[in-house]
Design an enzyme around this catalytic site. Structure first.
Site, PDB file in Angstrom:
ATOM      1  N   TYR A  14       0.808  -1.220   0.000  1.00 39.06           N
ATOM      2  CA  TYR A  14       0.000   0.000   0.000  1.00 39.06           C
ATOM      3  C   TYR A  14       0.846   1.278   0.000  1.00 39.06           C
ATOM      4  O   TYR A  14       0.292   2.379  -0.066  1.00 39.06           O
ATOM      5  CB  TYR A  14      -0.947   0.016   1.204  1.00 39.06           C
ATOM      6  CG  TYR A  14      -1.906  -1.147   1.206  1.00 39.06           C
ATOM      7  CD1 TYR A  14      -2.932  -1.230   0.273  1.00 39.06           C
ATOM      8  CD2 TYR A  14      -1.768  -2.185   2.117  1.00 39.06           C
ATOM      9  CE1 TYR A  14      -3.805  -2.304   0.260  1.00 39.06           C
ATOM     10  CE2 TYR A  14      -2.637  -3.263   2.108  1.00 39.06           C
ATOM     11  CZ  TYR A  14      -3.645  -3.322   1.182  1.00 39.06           C
ATOM     12  OH  TYR A  14      -4.499  -4.385   1.173  1.00 39.06           O
ATOM     13  N   HIS A  19      -4.790   5.984  -1.437  1.00 33.07           N
ATOM     14  CA  HIS A  19      -5.486   5.848  -0.162  1.00 33.07           C
ATOM     15  C   HIS A  19      -4.548   6.117   1.024  1.00 33.07           C
ATOM     16  O   HIS A  19      -5.005   6.294   2.141  1.00 33.07           O
ATOM     17  CB  HIS A  19      -6.074   4.445  -0.062  1.00 33.07           C
ATOM     18  CG  HIS A  19      -7.438   4.373   0.532  1.00 33.07           C
ATOM     19  ND1 HIS A  19      -8.318   5.434   0.619  1.00 33.07           N
ATOM     20  CD2 HIS A  19      -8.105   3.322   1.094  1.00 33.07           C
ATOM     21  CE1 HIS A  19      -9.443   5.043   1.189  1.00 33.07           C
ATOM     22  NE2 HIS A  19      -9.329   3.767   1.496  1.00 33.07           N
ATOM     23  N   TYR A  64      -5.727  -1.018   9.302  1.00 35.79           N
ATOM     24  CA  TYR A  64      -6.306  -0.877   7.972  1.00 35.79           C
ATOM     25  C   TYR A  64      -7.336   0.248   8.047  1.00 35.79           C
ATOM     26  O   TYR A  64      -7.930   0.534   9.080  1.00 35.79           O
ATOM     27  CB  TYR A  64      -6.888  -2.180   7.412  1.00 35.79           C
ATOM     28  CG  TYR A  64      -5.799  -3.158   7.062  1.00 35.79           C
ATOM     29  CD1 TYR A  64      -5.144  -3.078   5.838  1.00 35.79           C
ATOM     30  CD2 TYR A  64      -5.387  -4.127   7.972  1.00 35.79           C
ATOM     31  CE1 TYR A  64      -4.113  -3.950   5.514  1.00 35.79           C
ATOM     32  CE2 TYR A  64      -4.361  -5.011   7.660  1.00 35.79           C
ATOM     33  CZ  TYR A  64      -3.727  -4.903   6.431  1.00 35.79           C
ATOM     34  OH  TYR A  64      -2.699  -5.762   6.126  1.00 35.79           O
ATOM     35  N   ASN A  66     -10.369   0.912   7.176  1.00 35.27           N
ATOM     36  CA  ASN A  66     -11.768   0.788   7.592  1.00 35.27           C
ATOM     37  C   ASN A  66     -11.962   0.675   9.103  1.00 35.27           C
ATOM     38  O   ASN A  66     -13.090   0.752   9.576  1.00 35.27           O
ATOM     39  CB  ASN A  66     -12.422  -0.408   6.904  1.00 35.27           C
ATOM     40  CG  ASN A  66     -12.466  -0.238   5.406  1.00 35.27           C
ATOM     41  OD1 ASN A  66     -12.131   0.818   4.859  1.00 35.27           O
ATOM     42  ND2 ASN A  66     -12.877  -1.281   4.718  1.00 35.27           N
ATOM     43  N   ASP A  91      -7.369  11.057   2.359  1.00 32.31           N
ATOM     44  CA  ASP A  91      -7.646  11.232   0.931  1.00 32.31           C
ATOM     45  C   ASP A  91      -9.128  11.501   0.693  1.00 32.31           C
ATOM     46  O   ASP A  91      -9.973  11.060   1.457  1.00 32.31           O
ATOM     47  CB  ASP A  91      -7.237   9.972   0.153  1.00 32.31           C
ATOM     48  CG  ASP A  91      -8.004   8.748   0.608  1.00 32.31           C
ATOM     49  OD1 ASP A  91      -8.797   8.197  -0.185  1.00 32.31           O
ATOM     50  OD2 ASP A  91      -7.827   8.308   1.771  1.00 32.31           O
ATOM     51  N   ASN A 112     -14.594   5.087   4.455  1.00 30.26           N
ATOM     52  CA  ASN A 112     -14.767   4.149   5.560  1.00 30.26           C
ATOM     53  C   ASN A 112     -13.855   4.422   6.756  1.00 30.26           C
ATOM     54  O   ASN A 112     -14.202   4.101   7.886  1.00 30.26           O
ATOM     55  CB  ASN A 112     -14.595   2.713   5.065  1.00 30.26           C
ATOM     56  CG  ASN A 112     -15.755   2.285   4.202  1.00 30.26           C
ATOM     57  OD1 ASN A 112     -16.892   2.702   4.401  1.00 30.26           O
ATOM     58  ND2 ASN A 112     -15.479   1.449   3.212  1.00 30.26           N
TER      59      ASN A 112
END
Length: 185
Positions: A14, A19, A64, A66, A91, A112
């Protein structure tokens, strides 16, 4: 004490994705003010330091995206940080690439990570720096887009957005956030 949080996803896969612009901004702030992100607790990696005479914690939740609230809430409770002393950098698909917008409240707008923070803080009223990443081109899935890496052209805009985020974060430490919003919006 102030808490500045950058949202993103942990793991090499990532790194430098759209994101993860919140993580990238925290790394830049840490570098600028020589704050080591060397503590792992509260399901995150964080560091403490002094900026403009104010004690600051910089946090990158490792839950993470969410589940970001699961990291932020316990850290705020442990250090007794009030919600008005929280600033979240993340973001935003609804802003053009590199555009920066500050706000003090609002719905998650489909994000989220913000939804999780609202759920855990039990309020929509917390300070935010939204960094625009634009929308995907027609036919591209949103998830593929946000987890994709920036192009070279986009990175030029992101570098400027992160500079603005650093300055706005620094101003947040010594001024009312509404005043900071008026300056940067």
């Amino acid at each position: 004490m102030k808490l500045i949080v950058g949202l993103g996803n942990p793991g090499k896969e990532y790194d430098r994705t759209r994101h993860n612009i919140g993580f990238m901004a925290i790394d830049k702030i840490a570098e600028q003010f020589m704050i080591s992100l060397d503590k792992t607790k509260f399901s995150g990696i964080y560091g403490t330091g002094i900026i403009k005479g104010e004690k600051v914690i910089l946090l990158k939740p490792l839950t993470y995206m969410n589940l970001s609230g699961e990291s932020i809430r316990p850290l705020m409770d442990y250090f007794d940080i009030d919600v008005e002393d929280l600033l979240v950098i993340y973001d935003d698909l609804d802003l053009p690439c590199g555009k920066v917008r500050l706000r003090t409240k609002g719905s998650p707008g489909g994000h989220n990570g913000i939804k999780s923070i609202i759920q855990h803080l039990k309020t929509q009223e917390f300070n935010r720096i939204r960094i625009g990443i634009d929308r995907p081109k027609k036919g591209m899935k949103v998830v593929d887009y946000v987890l994709g890496r920036f192009t070279e052209d986009e990175m030029v805009h992101m570098e400027e957005a992160m500079k603005t985020s650093i300055h706005a974060s620094e101003d947040f430490l010594g001024k009312p956030f509404l005043e900071v919003m008026n300056r940067y919006n």
